[in-house]
Design an enzyme around this catalytic site. Sequence first.
Site, PDB file in Angstrom:
ATOM      1  CD  GLN A  92       3.314   5.813   2.666  1.00 39.27           C
ATOM      2  OE1 GLN A  92       2.338   5.276   2.151  1.00 39.27           O
ATOM      3  NE2 GLN A  92       4.309   5.119   3.212  1.00 39.27           N
TER       4      GLN A  92
ATOM      5  CG  HIS B 152       0.194   6.774   5.549  1.00 36.79           C
ATOM      6  ND1 HIS B 152       1.311   7.277   6.184  1.00 36.79           N
ATOM      7  CD2 HIS B 152       0.461   5.474   5.292  1.00 36.79           C
ATOM      8  CE1 HIS B 152       2.216   6.314   6.307  1.00 36.79           C
ATOM      9  NE2 HIS B 152       1.728   5.197   5.775  1.00 36.79           N
TER      10      HIS B 152
ATOM     11  N   GLY C 246       0.829  -1.193   0.000  1.00 31.36           N
ATOM     12  CA  GLY C 246       0.000   0.000   0.000  1.00 31.36           C
ATOM     13  C   GLY C 246       0.864   1.243   0.000  1.00 31.36           C
TER      14      GLY C 246
ATOM     15  CB  CYS D 168       5.253   2.100   7.182  1.00 28.69           C
ATOM     16  SG  CYS D 168       4.769   3.614   6.338  1.00 28.69           S
ATOM     17  CG  LEU D 169       6.418   1.006   1.072  1.00 24.74           C
ATOM     18  CD1 LEU D 169       5.829   1.322  -0.297  1.00 24.74           C
ATOM     19  CD2 LEU D 169       7.530  -0.035   0.943  1.00 24.74           C
TER      20      LEU D 169
ATOM     21  CG  HIS E 260      -0.409   1.136   7.210  1.00 20.53           C
ATOM     22  ND1 HIS E 260       0.559   0.757   8.117  1.00 20.53           N
ATOM     23  CD2 HIS E 260       0.198   1.975   6.333  1.00 20.53           C
ATOM     24  CE1 HIS E 260       1.698   1.369   7.800  1.00 20.53           C
ATOM     25  NE2 HIS E 260       1.505   2.106   6.719  1.00 20.53           N
ATOM     26  CD  GLU E 261      -1.081   2.368   2.718  1.00 16.35           C
ATOM     27  OE1 GLU E 261      -0.698   3.558   2.627  1.00 16.35           O
ATOM     28  OE2 GLU E 261      -0.301   1.448   3.002  1.00 16.35           O
TER      29      GLU E 261
HETATM   30 ZN    ZN Z   1       2.635   3.402   5.679  1.00 12.07          ZN
END
Ligand code: ZN
Length: 169
Positions: free
Chosen positions: A51, A140, A46, A94-95, A136-137
Amino acid sequence: MALREIRELGDPILEKPCREVKEMTPRLRELVEDMLETMYEANGVGLAAPQVGVLRRICVVDIGDETIHEGEPFVLINPRIVEQRGSQTGDEGCLSLPGKAGKVTRPEYVKIHAFDEEMKEYEAEGEGLLARAFCHELDHLDGHMYTELVEGPLHDMEDRKEEEEDTEE
Ligand code: ZN
């Protein structure tokens, strides 16, 4: 399409709330394409617009299960959770915090309402990993990282990516 730079924890843009999308524009369409490419390149499941430095309520999710959503990635525009139940506790990464993971409790099931890249409304249900990815997304988009919810210390993720690359060669 182009890869975009992924912002990392500590970048103030990750703490800001995102604005709603009112209409799809060529520029936002390109953003969605770039987000998908960037997510796949980074082996993520995701990615949310902040991000990659854009404060709009857009995220993409693909947990790599061909049976879900006809194998297509989810493009979530102005998404919101309309139903949730149960709970699951497990590792989350998380990226924007590469190589780390931590234990987070999320609902076991969520139903989300969102718009796709054609600004068509839809609802999607997710269980397990998909429910976790949606939550999670969506977080953000309100400037929240999973590190705010983590139970116990963060730990290093196994470097599975490198192993995969090794076997491919
Ligand atoms: Zn994330």
